[in-house]
Scaffold this active site. Structure first.
Site, short mmCIF file in Angstrom:
data_model
loop_
_atom_site.label_atom_id
_atom_site.label_comp_id
_atom_site.label_asym_id
_atom_site.label_seq_id
_atom_site.Cartn_x
_atom_site.Cartn_y
_atom_site.Cartn_z
N PRO A 2 0.83 -1.22 0.00
CA PRO A 2 0.00 0.00 0.00
C PRO A 2 0.86 1.26 0.00
O PRO A 2 1.88 1.31 0.70
CB PRO A 2 -0.79 -0.10 1.31
N GLU A 3 0.48 2.23 -0.81
CA GLU A 3 1.19 3.50 -0.87
C GLU A 3 0.27 4.60 -0.31
O GLU A 3 -0.78 4.29 0.25
CB GLU A 3 1.62 3.79 -2.32
N ARG A 113 1.90 -12.42 5.35
CA ARG A 113 3.36 -12.58 5.36
C ARG A 113 4.01 -12.06 6.64
O ARG A 113 5.21 -12.21 6.82
CB ARG A 113 3.96 -11.91 4.12
N ARG A 152 21.51 15.56 -7.30
CA ARG A 152 21.17 14.17 -7.02
C ARG A 152 21.44 13.31 -8.25
O ARG A 152 20.73 13.44 -9.25
CB ARG A 152 19.69 14.05 -6.60
#
Ligand SMILES: [Zn+2]
Length: 271
Positions: A2-3, A113, A152
């Site tokens: 889930p995000e 899990r 970056r």
């Protein structure tokens, strides 16, 4: 996993269901999942507590208790928080923690899990998830995002997945936002042009907001607090769509691997 939109949907559902309720009893059948402050047991700490609020921070659900303590929940791969109202209680598969309320409703933490965690924080305990900025907050301005990418060298997609920089964006929404902005996922972050960075800032916020509107993406285990699937999987442009035509240019979607994560994108229109 889930995000942000999925966790936001679960938090909103729980907020509607349990704010104001009093905890009657807690049972834990998988000790590693329930984490208490050092030297204490999880389950006996909670009866008598009243739920003051439920919110999301990054990919965590944060249940605020009236005493000032908080329960933080991370669902990891397959965790679920399922609410059952009074009168409709029934066993739920792989339930490891059950929080029962005095009105006979309950919230269950289920996890096939067993990577998920529910943690009780002390009243004054300092906690800020993994520290990244919330992408839907007012503080996440276009100017800030532009400057975050300076210097970056990491691939832009790996940058988006770094939870210490931006909170809650995972594999699905990184793929979708990069497609929408027309940016190649492997491009070094500092080499993304200023106009492309602006498009990406807008795309991140747009895709997250649209997915919240659709109650999240169910491509794997995700269900909301009522056990129902989300709807955004029907609106995905590239994620999981290997070989299907790009919705923008019609060329087939490809899958590559960036930072050990499957990455779906269009070679023709993402530069
Ligand atoms: Zn394309």
């Amino acid at each position: 996993m889930p995000e942000l939109p999925e966790v936001e949907t679960i938090a909103r559902g729980l907020a509607n269901a349990i704010v104001g309720k009093t905890i009657a009893a807690v049972s834990v059948s998988m000790a590693k999942i329930a984490i208490a402050p050092a030297g204490r047991d999880f389950a006996p700490e909670l009866p008598g507590e009243i739920v003051a609020g439920v919110a999301r921070r990054a990919k965590f659900i944060v249940i605020a208790l009236a005493s000032g303590r908080r329960l933080t929940v991370h669902l990891r791969m397959t965790g679920r928080l399922i609410y059952q109202p009074a009168g409709s209680r029934q066993p739920y598969p792989y339930t490891h923690i059950s929080i029962d309320f005095t009105d006979d409703s309950r919230v269950m933490f289920a996890d096939v899990r067993q990577f998920g965690r529910m943690r009780l924080l002390e009243r004054d305990e300092v906690w800020d998830a993994d520290g990244g900025i919330e992408p839907l907050s007012e503080g996440f301005t276009c100017e800030l995002f532009l400057s975050m990418l300076d210097g970056r060298r990491t691939p832009i997609k790996a940058f988006l997945l770094d939870q210490s920089r931006i909170s809650g964006v995972g594999n699905i929404y990184a793929c979708e936002a990069l497609w929408e902005a027309g940016i190649r996922p492997g491009r070094p972050a500092h080499k993304v042009s200023k106009p492309a960075r602006r498009r990406l800032h807008s795309a991140i916020r747009g895709v997250l907001a649209r997915s919240i509107e659709a109650r999240g993406t169910s491509v794997d285990d995700y269900v909301d607090a009522e056990g129902l699937k989300g709807g955004f999987q029907n609106q995905l442009s590239v994620y999981g769509r290997l070989g299907e035509p790009c919705p923008r240019c019609g060329k087939p979607i490809v899958r590559t691997v960036i930072s050990q994560r499957g990455t779906w994108w269009c070679r023709a229109c993402q530069k």
